[in-house]
Every structure is written in C-alpha cells, then in structure tokens.
Write a protein that holds these residues in place. Structure first.
Motif, short mmCIF file in Angstrom:
data_model
loop_
_atom_site.label_atom_id
_atom_site.label_comp_id
_atom_site.label_asym_id
_atom_site.label_seq_id
_atom_site.Cartn_x
_atom_site.Cartn_y
_atom_site.Cartn_z
N MET A 1 -51.15 -24.92 50.29
CA MET A 1 -50.11 -23.96 50.68
C MET A 1 -48.89 -24.71 51.20
O MET A 1 -49.02 -25.74 51.86
N PHE A 2 -47.72 -24.18 50.91
CA PHE A 2 -46.47 -24.79 51.34
C PHE A 2 -45.90 -24.05 52.55
O PHE A 2 -46.14 -22.85 52.74
N ASP A 3 -45.12 -24.77 53.35
CA ASP A 3 -44.36 -24.12 54.41
C ASP A 3 -43.20 -23.34 53.83
O ASP A 3 -42.95 -22.20 54.23
N ILE A 4 -42.49 -23.98 52.90
CA ILE A 4 -41.33 -23.34 52.26
C ILE A 4 -41.38 -23.59 50.76
O ILE A 4 -41.62 -24.72 50.33
N THR A 5 -41.14 -22.55 49.98
CA THR A 5 -40.97 -22.69 48.54
C THR A 5 -39.58 -22.18 48.18
O THR A 5 -39.23 -21.04 48.50
N VAL A 172 -41.43 -17.42 38.13
CA VAL A 172 -42.01 -16.39 38.99
C VAL A 172 -42.07 -15.07 38.23
O VAL A 172 -41.05 -14.56 37.76
N LYS A 173 -43.28 -14.52 38.13
CA LYS A 173 -43.49 -13.25 37.44
C LYS A 173 -43.61 -12.08 38.42
O LYS A 173 -43.27 -10.94 38.08
N ALA A 174 -44.11 -12.37 39.61
CA ALA A 174 -44.27 -11.34 40.64
C ALA A 174 -44.44 -12.04 41.98
O ALA A 174 -44.75 -13.23 42.05
N ILE A 175 -44.19 -11.27 43.06
CA ILE A 175 -44.37 -11.80 44.42
C ILE A 175 -45.18 -10.78 45.22
O ILE A 175 -44.85 -9.59 45.25
N ASP A 176 -46.24 -11.25 45.84
CA ASP A 176 -47.03 -10.42 46.75
C ASP A 176 -46.99 -11.03 48.14
O ASP A 176 -46.81 -12.25 48.28
N LYS A 177 -47.16 -10.19 49.14
CA LYS A 177 -47.29 -10.69 50.50
C LYS A 177 -48.64 -10.26 51.04
O LYS A 177 -48.93 -9.06 51.13
N ILE A 178 -49.48 -11.23 51.37
CA ILE A 178 -50.81 -10.98 51.90
C ILE A 178 -50.85 -11.47 53.33
O ILE A 178 -50.79 -12.67 53.60
N GLU A 179 -50.85 -10.51 54.25
CA GLU A 179 -50.69 -10.78 55.68
C GLU A 179 -49.38 -11.53 55.88
O GLU A 179 -48.33 -11.00 55.58
N ASP A 180 -49.40 -12.78 56.36
CA ASP A 180 -48.15 -13.49 56.63
C ASP A 180 -47.81 -14.50 55.54
O ASP A 180 -46.90 -15.32 55.72
N ILE A 181 -48.51 -14.43 54.43
CA ILE A 181 -48.33 -15.43 53.37
C ILE A 181 -47.77 -14.77 52.11
O ILE A 181 -48.25 -13.72 51.68
N TYR A 182 -46.76 -15.42 51.54
CA TYR A 182 -46.25 -14.98 50.24
C TYR A 182 -47.03 -15.67 49.13
O TYR A 182 -47.32 -16.87 49.22
N VAL A 183 -47.36 -14.90 48.10
CA VAL A 183 -48.02 -15.45 46.93
C VAL A 183 -47.09 -15.25 45.73
O VAL A 183 -46.83 -14.12 45.32
N GLY A 189 -49.79 -20.34 37.49
CA GLY A 189 -50.71 -20.09 38.58
C GLY A 189 -50.01 -19.64 39.85
O GLY A 189 -48.78 -19.56 39.92
N ASP A 190 -50.79 -19.34 40.85
CA ASP A 190 -50.25 -18.82 42.11
C ASP A 190 -49.81 -19.95 43.02
O ASP A 190 -50.42 -21.02 43.07
N ILE A 191 -48.72 -19.68 43.76
CA ILE A 191 -48.23 -20.60 44.77
C ILE A 191 -48.16 -19.85 46.10
O ILE A 191 -47.49 -18.82 46.20
N GLU A 192 -48.86 -20.36 47.11
CA GLU A 192 -48.86 -19.73 48.42
C GLU A 192 -47.88 -20.45 49.34
O GLU A 192 -47.81 -21.68 49.35
N THR A 193 -47.15 -19.67 50.11
CA THR A 193 -46.10 -20.25 50.95
C THR A 193 -45.81 -19.36 52.15
O THR A 193 -45.93 -18.13 52.06
N LYS A 194 -45.44 -19.97 53.27
CA LYS A 194 -45.08 -19.19 54.45
C LYS A 194 -43.70 -18.55 54.31
O LYS A 194 -43.48 -17.43 54.75
#
Length: 478
Positions: A1-5, A172-183, A189-194
């Motif tokens: 997971m990244f801090d910033i993407t 980027v095809k779509a962006i989801d936010k799961i709790e405090d993390i952006y996916v 593939g998926d990239i997770e980032t704060k």
C-alpha cells in the motif's frame, strides 16, 4: 500500500512527486501512457509566463509569478533547458495602450517584477522584426522559455532516484474507498493508497467524478502550432504575444530553447480528448494571425505542425485542493496556461496539504541533483574528444539534423525511467526533431531500441500500446 498515489505523469504530477520525495513517504505515480509527459505536457507553447495575465484573486494569479521565480533553481538542480528571454505583449492601436497599462498594474498586483511599457525606438531596438503596425508593448523581463518534456523527464528521474515508484500503461477504471483506504481499480490490478492526487490533465474530471459527487467538467481545448527550422530561430529573441482575449493569450511567436521558431496556438474546444489532428484551416489561421506580430512569417522554413490539448475548466481557474466529500482525495485539475509556469508552486501547494495531514519526517537522504544526457551538439571539440574517449559510441552520429549520437541514445534508454519507445528517445535526445523529422534516423533508432531492450524490431513502438512501426518483414533481414 502507498501513502500517496499520483494519477498523471505530466509536469504537474512529476513536480508533486519530486516534492514528496523530500519526505519519508511511500509514493507512486501512475499513468495510462507509456512514458512521462505524454499528454498536455508534450505539446504546448513551452512558455514560462511572467504572471500578468490572470486575475489576482484567482489561483492562476497567485501561483504564476511564484512558480516563475522557482525555475532558475530547478533548472540548475535538474539540468534541463531554460532561458529567461523576456516577453512582449504587442498593442496595435493607440486606443488600446490603456489595456497594456491595466495588464501592467495587474501583473504588479500578482507580484511580477520589472514590468514596463515601451514604444517607438526602444521597442524596435529590442525587437527589430516586430510588425510596423505595433505602437507599444508591455515588456516582462522575467518571461522565459523551457523544454516542458525535458523538464518533466528531469523531475521524474529525480523523484524516481529518490524513491518514488512509477507505473506506466496503468489506467484507472474505477475508484473505491474502503474505510480510510482508496482502492484504484486499474487495468493492471488494484492499487491501495491513503491519499490520491488527481493530476490527470484533460481526464481529471473523469478521475474526480469516479469518487466525488462534487462533479467537475474539463474541456479539452486544442491548440495548433507551426514549428520552423533553426535557420530562422533568431528572427526574434523574446516571446511575442498579442493583447489577450477571453479564449486565451492569442497567437504567440517565440524562439524555443533549442533554437527553433514557434507560432501558435489557436483555441478550439473539442469533445474528443484524444484529438490531436491539425487542419489546414487552423494552421492557416495561426499563420495569418502571427503575421500581425512580425514583419514576415518564414513559411518556407516550416518543418512540422502539431497540436496539443489544454485542460480547460469551466470555472476558468485551477482546481486545487481536497474534495469536500472525499477526504484525502486531492485535485490538481484544470491546469491549463499558465500551468507549466505554475507547476513548481502547484506542487508546493499540494504537498503542503499532504504534509499537514500525514506529518511525515524529512527524507535526509533526498538528493536534489540530477544530471542530464550530455548533448554532443553543444560541446566544444575538446569536450567531444574527451567524451568519445570515455565511450566511442559518442563518436557515431545517428541523427544528422540534430547531431545526436549513438551514445546519447543508449544513455536515454539505460538511465532511470529510460526511454522505451521512439518518442521516448526523441524527447530525451531530440533525435528526429530536425528538418527531416526522423526520415533518416528512425530505422537506426528502432534497431538500437530493439538491441538495448532485447526486443524484436517489430515489437518497438512509437509511443507504446499498439503504435508499432514495423508490422512484418519482406526479407530475411530481421
């Protein structure tokens, strides 16, 4: 997971990435194209505006002059072409001189130093080839020219060597936010980032609108240009504008940092954000209007025409900051002119937001220095001899028009974030940018790319994806 993407590897995205590399953060830059600077950054006027055009209360007005003042240090640290040649805004009617004075006062409010109104003999001494119809001009001594893609490559290389990750051909095809993390849902593939920083140029509205209900609208505004041979590059020394209109700063005439002459752009809004076509009507229009500024447009010396897209926001200003309904999603959108000039200041503004959120420690190992590819054409004979002694491939000219050697091309491929395409080599070395427009050197560069990257020549592309240059073979020579 990244801090910033960071989404987008243009001049703004790479400026932000380099500033973030000053901190102990895990940073990633992603781009749907195969290289940095493949969008708006690769095709624009290459002007570092002084900062008198924008309204003082706007972000453009607040960031332009500040960004302009940061270029000298950046160019010194990162070794990219930059020149303070100054600029002129031309006035063709004595009744419009008040408009020049208004621009001067506005520039002074924006913090632009050294503005003056000139006319008569002083104007002709400064720029002998301006049109006889010009009655006065606003002179801005801090106006400058730069190579935008070399600047962006330098920023990216320095960010990369200081720990920033880069992922190309990642859309980027779509962006989801799961709790405090952006996916970020991408084609790879998926990239997770704060934190997400949206610096995706003409596509910034699409990225924003995937996650926020506060929709933004970016209009792709196309501008067409003509580039002239270096034999007429000294026709003028300063960047010459006409009094601006609501559609932009009008047709300009400018030298480039590489010694060419450039005219353009017009302003045509288009629904197709990939439309880089030029038209005879558009080219004829900019040639005609450029003829108002200079005594003669040297048409026989045109070597190419091209177009670029500006990311125009309907708000007519930069959109910078965190979205109210999407915490930790930060826009750097609507970055049209003076976006290139403002990029260093935009980066500071965005990074300040992030630092206030994450409170990271400084990266004590951050090295601000990057050395570019030696330019054989700019060296004296003694320097050339020394370089050839170190590597004999610098003694083999591949691009005759721009005097680019095999050593430079190999350097471009092997260096950090090295070239992987014909256009990647071109932007790092200028091979193929001269009179013949790659007519002679392209086959040899394809051969070098294939050899260095362990590819078949048929796998080498112009700019990534399916832009293959060779589709087969007619003899058993490949």
């Amino acid at each position: 997971m990244f801090d910033i993407t960071i989404v987008g590897a243009g001049v703004v995205g790479c400026s932000i990435a380099r500033e973030l590399a000053r901190y102990k953060l895990k940073v990633c830059v992603i781009d749907k194209d195969s290289d940095v600077a493949n969008g708006t950054t690769k095709a624009n006027s290459a002007i570092v505006h002084a900062g008198f055009d924008a309204k003082p209360e706007s972000l453009k007005g607040k960031l332009n002059a500040k960004g302009n003042s940061m270029f000298d240090k950046l160019a010194e640290e990162l070794d990219f072409p930059f020149k303070r040649n100054g600029s002129l805004v031309l006035c063709f009617n004595k009744n419009d001189v008040d408009k020049l004075n208004d621009l001067k006062k506005q520039g002074e409010r924006n913090g632009v130093p050294g503005l003056e109104i000139i006319e008569g003999d002083k104007l002709r001494e400064m720029e002998p080839n301006v049109s006889d119809e010009v009655v006065a001009a606003l002179h801005a001594s801090t106006g400058a020219i730069v190579c935008p893609y070399e600047m962006t490559i330098a920023l990216a290389e320095n960010a990369f060597t200081n720990g920033v990750d880069f992922k190309f051909e990642t859309e980027v095809k779509a962006i989801d936010k799961i709790e405090d993390i952006y996916v970020l849902r991408t084609n790879k593939g998926d990239i997770e980032t704060k934190i997400v920083v949206n610096a995706s140029g003409v596509f910034a509205d699409e990225i924003n609108n995937m996650i926020s209900n506060n929709k933004i609208n970016i209009v792709a505004r196309k501008g067409e240009y003509c580039l002239f041979d270096k034999s007429v590059g000294n026709m003028i020394s300063k960047t010459v504008f006409q009094l601006p209109t609501k559609m932009g700063k009008g047709i300009l005439v400018t030298p480039t940092v590489d010694g060419n002459l450039l005219i353009g752009p017009n302003a045509i809004d288009t629904e197709d954000k990939n439309d880089l076509n030029t038209s005879s009507e558009g080219i004829n229009d900019i040639i005609s209007k450029a003829g108002l500024s200079i005594k003669q447009v040297p048409m026989r010396q045109v070597i190419t025409s091209f177009s670029g897209l500006r990311a125009h926001s309907v708000e007519n200003d930069f959109i910078i900051g965190e979205q109210q309904d999407a915490e930790n999603f930060i826009n750097a959108a609507g970055i049209e002119s003076p976006g290139l000039s403002s990029a260093p200041a935009i980066a500071e503004m965005v990074v300040d937001i992030i630092v206030n959120k994450l409170n990271p420690s400084k990266n004590e190992k951050f090295n601000p220095i990057r050395k570019g590819i030696p330019k054989f054409r700019e060296l004296n004979n003694e320097e050339r001899k020394k370089l050839i002694q170190q590597d004999s491939r610098y003694g083999k000219i591949i691009c005759r028009c721009e005097t680019v050697t095999e050593g430079e091309i190999i350097n471009a491929i092997r260096r950090p974030l090295g070239a992987r395409t014909l256009d990647g080599v071109k932007r790092r070395t200028r091979s193929g940018m001269g009179r013949c427009q790659a007519g002679f050197c392209a086959p040899k560069i394809v051969e070098i790319l294939a050899r260095e990257l362990n590819l078949m020549p048929t796998e080498v592309t112009k700019f990534g994806g399916e832009s293959k240059l060779l589709v087969g073979k007619d003899k058993e020579t490949i």
